[in-house]
Design an enzyme around this catalytic site. Structure first.
Site, mmCIF file in Angstrom:
data_model
loop_
_atom_site.group_PDB
_atom_site.id
_atom_site.type_symbol
_atom_site.label_atom_id
_atom_site.label_comp_id
_atom_site.label_asym_id
_atom_site.label_seq_id
_atom_site.Cartn_x
_atom_site.Cartn_y
_atom_site.Cartn_z
ATOM 1 N N MET A 1 4.302 74.335 7.172
ATOM 2 C CA MET A 1 3.168 74.989 8.302
ATOM 3 C C MET A 1 4.319 75.605 9.263
ATOM 4 O O MET A 1 3.785 76.895 9.630
ATOM 5 C CB MET A 1 2.370 74.171 8.859
ATOM 6 N N PHE B 1 -0.236 80.265 2.404
ATOM 7 C CA PHE B 1 -1.274 79.349 2.849
ATOM 8 C C PHE B 1 -0.493 78.814 3.960
ATOM 9 O O PHE B 1 0.756 78.528 3.987
ATOM 10 C CB PHE B 1 -1.412 78.446 1.804
ATOM 11 N N GLU B 2 -1.413 78.729 5.003
ATOM 12 C CA GLU B 2 -1.058 77.768 6.151
ATOM 13 C C GLU B 2 -0.284 76.684 6.039
ATOM 14 O O GLU B 2 0.945 76.179 6.601
ATOM 15 C CB GLU B 2 -2.156 77.677 7.286
ATOM 16 N N SER B 3 -0.472 76.004 4.766
ATOM 17 C CA SER B 3 0.155 74.572 4.461
ATOM 18 C C SER B 3 1.721 74.815 3.997
ATOM 19 O O SER B 3 2.248 73.829 3.982
ATOM 20 C CB SER B 3 -0.602 74.032 3.528
ATOM 21 N N GLY B 4 1.947 76.030 3.641
ATOM 22 C CA GLY B 4 3.414 76.363 3.477
ATOM 23 C C GLY B 4 3.851 77.012 2.131
ATOM 24 O O GLY B 4 4.880 77.112 1.902
#
Length: 257
Positions: free
Chosen positions: A80, A49-52
């Site tokens: 990120m 996920f781009e959020s980490g």
């Protein structure tokens, strides 16, 4: 077993993901496709996920990238910046993107609609991480509704690179070779890009859809592969997994028409 256009898109997207590879996703249809792939032919698919969050074991569909389920049993929960670094280092095999407009070379606009940047007709969210992902992931998969207002000959704003102006243009711009959009999956068909021109073409029609319908919903000349395939319909197993395990609360499937 009857299915919706959204369910067909998810299944078609899932089949593009290979076992043992990495895929960067957001929530929505891309996440559903990755989860379905894990539960069918790609159990070792690594979701990012781009959020980490890296390699979570998703129990059901997250509501957003900030949902705590995106971190369940993850190998790593980071930032990120780290996810973008992994992408720039060539560690991410595939990603899913969308946009308000797409042109024949797979370039995307998610910034604005209109001719005046300072006074647009519509101001859109912008790039986010899309430019990084499309620039450096080995394969970009694009998901969007098939509409002539979206499939346009020229973008109002180029947010995210596809094949830019054609063969060699990505490399000339400094992007890695052998990267770029691989498939465009819509509610009507699956499209790919010709090796010699890097222009979009119809690869397969969804069941019951004609080539004339696809071309009428496209704002530019659209060739077709020869032979032209038919997108396999979702299997009963795929639909059961989608409805009972991937999205039992119908966060995504409930939007289907």
């Amino acid at each position: 077993m009857p299915y919706t256009p959204t369910e067909l898109m998810i299944c078609a997207a899932a089949r593009e993901l290979e076992d043992g590879t990495t895929v960067a996703v957001g929530t929505g249809v891309p996440c559903a496709a990755a989860m379905l792939a894990q539960r069918t032919h790609a159990p070792n698919l690594v979701i990012m996920f781009e959020s980490g969050s890296l390699a979570p074991q998703l129990p059901t569909m997250p509501v957003s990238v900030g949902d705590s389920t995106t971190q369940q049993r993850a190998l790593m929960v980071t930032s990120m910046a780290d996810v973008m670094q992994f992408c720039q280092r060539g560690m991410v095999d595939a990603t899913f993107l969308s946009g308000a407009q797409i042109d024949p070379y797979g370039n995307l606009n998610s910034t604005m609609i209109g001719t005046d940047y300072a006074r647009p007709k519509v101001r859109l969210p912008g790039s986010g991480g899309a430019n990084d992902l499309a620039s450096f992931c080995w394969k970009t998969l694009i998901l969007l509704k098939h509409d002539a207002k979206k499939f346009v000959p020229k973008l109002d704003f180029l947010t995210t690179p596809g094949y830019l102006t054609g063969p060699g243009a990505r490399e000339a711009a400094g992007l890695p070779a052998n990267t770029g959009p691989a498939r465009v999956i819509t509610d009507l068909c699956v499209l790919d890009f010709a090796d010699d021109t890097k222009r979009m073409r119809v690869r397969s029609l969804h069941p019951g859809v004609t080539l004339e319908q696809v071309r009428a919903a496209t704002g530019f000349e659209l060739p077709a592969c020869d032979p032209l395939g038919t997108t396999p319909a979702p299997t009963d197993r795929e639909l059961t997994l989608l409805r009972t395990e991937v999205d039992p609360n119908r966060y995504i499937l409930g939007r289907a028409g």
